[in-house]
Design an enzyme around this catalytic site. Structure first.
Site, PDB file in Angstrom:
ATOM      1  N   GLY A 283       0.781  -1.236   0.000  1.00  0.00           N
ATOM      2  CA  GLY A 283       0.000   0.000   0.000  1.00  0.00           C
ATOM      3  C   GLY A 283       0.807   1.277   0.000  1.00  0.00           C
ATOM      4  O   GLY A 283       0.320   2.307   0.474  1.00  0.00           O
TER       5      GLY A 283
ATOM      6  N   ASP B 108      -3.388  -7.114  -6.299  1.00  0.00           N
ATOM      7  CA  ASP B 108      -2.069  -7.722  -6.150  1.00  0.00           C
ATOM      8  C   ASP B 108      -2.245  -9.215  -5.892  1.00  0.00           C
ATOM      9  O   ASP B 108      -3.254  -9.633  -5.304  1.00  0.00           O
ATOM     10  CB  ASP B 108      -1.280  -7.087  -5.004  1.00  0.00           C
ATOM     11  CG  ASP B 108       0.226  -7.227  -5.187  1.00  0.00           C
ATOM     12  OD1 ASP B 108       0.888  -6.211  -5.467  1.00  0.00           O
ATOM     13  OD2 ASP B 108       0.746  -8.360  -5.074  1.00  0.00           O
TER      14      ASP B 108
ATOM     15  N   SER C  79       2.898   0.400 -10.009  1.00  0.00           N
ATOM     16  CA  SER C  79       4.334   0.173  -9.965  1.00  0.00           C
ATOM     17  C   SER C  79       4.593  -1.251 -10.443  1.00  0.00           C
ATOM     18  O   SER C  79       4.721  -2.175  -9.638  1.00  0.00           O
ATOM     19  CB  SER C  79       4.862   0.380  -8.539  1.00  0.00           C
ATOM     20  OG  SER C  79       6.270   0.246  -8.497  1.00  0.00           O
TER      21      SER C  79
ATOM     22  N   CYS D 285       9.663  -4.687 -11.450  1.00  0.00           N
ATOM     23  CA  CYS D 285      10.866  -4.004 -11.939  1.00  0.00           C
ATOM     24  C   CYS D 285      11.947  -4.973 -12.399  1.00  0.00           C
ATOM     25  O   CYS D 285      12.906  -4.566 -13.060  1.00  0.00           O
ATOM     26  CB  CYS D 285      11.433  -3.098 -10.839  1.00  0.00           C
ATOM     27  SG  CYS D 285      12.063  -4.014  -9.406  1.00  0.00           S
TER      28      CYS D 285
END
Length: 365
Positions: A14, A34, A76, A79
């Site tokens: 969060g 998620d 996001s 990555c």
């Protein structure tokens, strides 16, 4: 102003939601998505009234997205396909699939969102995935700005700590033709103290330039010391075991409580050594140069004995949360139900996200 209806993708624990709340922008998170079960436990603890979908993004249909009726997306994406220490698989990495699905869905939504804020790591900005993102949002009529930021270069009223290799890449897009693009903010280096290389001992696998940079960061008085973020509780369970010290001593990034920098903490922290985060030297009176000098000439037992004098330990989950900008009440006991650190790589520093949301949204409004 009507509250924004926000869809939070890759919600993690969060971080985006917390930054949005701290920004004081009128907003309501209509759904968070998620698949990480541990992260979802923490998210539900901190945001019990938010609709949390524990499923893959690819498992949500276009119709389901339309029913959420959102006008802002925070996300996001993973990555790992773009990190400098990874394989940089970009679009060929399966972990990019969910984001590619989002880009496929976006133009087909009944109503496009007004804002999109995306965060990722340095390296994303040169990826093919980024190219497809820009192509997609421009085709949808979005204006966009891109930033390469480091938490240590953001002047805000929250605790600030210098970091190594933690630059985050952000794209802020708005679906309007009224945007006048401002010039991107210029990051600054407030360090001016120079360190003499002839006085340094390259006791690890580091270059003289890396030693210089670390000393400059530690002499930047505008940045708080690590001791301001440490716990007072018993941390003996976090000390590094002798076998690990013996095998990986030359790869450790060692900091002291008086240091003003650390490496970025990643999901692999505690499981892997190189590039996953710093370790803390708790024996501050021991000179690290004396420990590593001629270390390779010693037998294993003596090596362990010398390295043990540093009293090296991992940072605790609570300390990492402090460094990430989360408030004391945010990550409660749920964080410690698992041995793994739940501050995943897709939870960037909340302090930096607060900057992006407040600063970038106001510029685009």
């Amino acid at each position: 102003m009507e509250p924004l209806r926000v869809l939070e993708l890759y919600s993690g624990i969060g971080g985006m939601h917390h930054a949005l709340r701290e920004s004081c922008i009128p907003a309501h998170v209509v759904a968070a998505i998620d698949v990480n079960t541990v992260a979802n436990e923490v998210y539900k603890h901190n945001f019990p009234h938010t609709h949390l979908l524990a499923k893959t993004i690819e498992g949500i249909s276009l119709e389901e997205f339309d029913k959420l009726s959102f006008n802002m997306i925070l996300m996001s994406p993973p990555c790992q396909p773009f990190t400098r220490i990874g394989l940089q698989g970009d679009m060929t990495d399966p972990r990019t699939n969910s984001f590619l699905y989002i880009l496929d869905i976006l133009p087909r939504l009944q109503k496009l969102p007004k804002y999109i804020l995306l965060e990722n790591v340095k390296g994303f900005e040169v990826s093919s995935t980024r190219g497809l993102l820009i192509q997609t949002i421009e085709a949808c009529g979005f204006q966009h700005q891109e930033f390469l930021l480091s938490p240590s270069s953001i002047l805000m009223e929250f605790p600030k700590i210098a970091t190594i290799q933690t630059q985050s890449y952000a794209v802020v897009a708005e679906n309007t033709l009224r945007v006048k693009r401002p010039e991107p903010s210029t990051c600054f280096d407030s360090s001016s103290t120079q360190y003499s290389r002839k006085d340094s001992i390259l006791f690890k696998l580091e270059t003289a330039e890396e030693i210089d940079r670390k000393h400059q960061q530690d002499n930047d008085l505008s940045v708080q010391m690590l001791k301001d973020f440490l716990e007072d509780e018993d941390t003996s369970q976090y000390f590094l075991p002798p076998k690990l010290l013996l095998r990986y001593a030359l790869l450790l990034d060692i900091v002291k409580p008086t240091s003003r920098r650390s490496m970025c903490f990643t999901k692999g922290y505690g499981s892997y050594i190189e590039g996953t985060g710093s370790v803390l030297q708790t024996a501050e009176d021991v000179q690290i140069e004396n420990v590593f000098k001629s270390l390779n000439d010693l037998p294993p037992e003596e090596k362990i004995a010398k390295l043990s004098t540093l009293k090296l330990r991992y940072f605790t989950p609570r300390e990492i949360a402090n460094l990430q900008g989360f408030p004391p009440e945010f990550v409660d006991q749920v964080c410690f139900l698992k041995t793994q650190v739940v501050l995943e790589t897709h939870d960037p520093p909340a302090s930096a996200l607060q900057y992006w949301i407040t600063g970038c949204t106001s510029r685009l409004s």
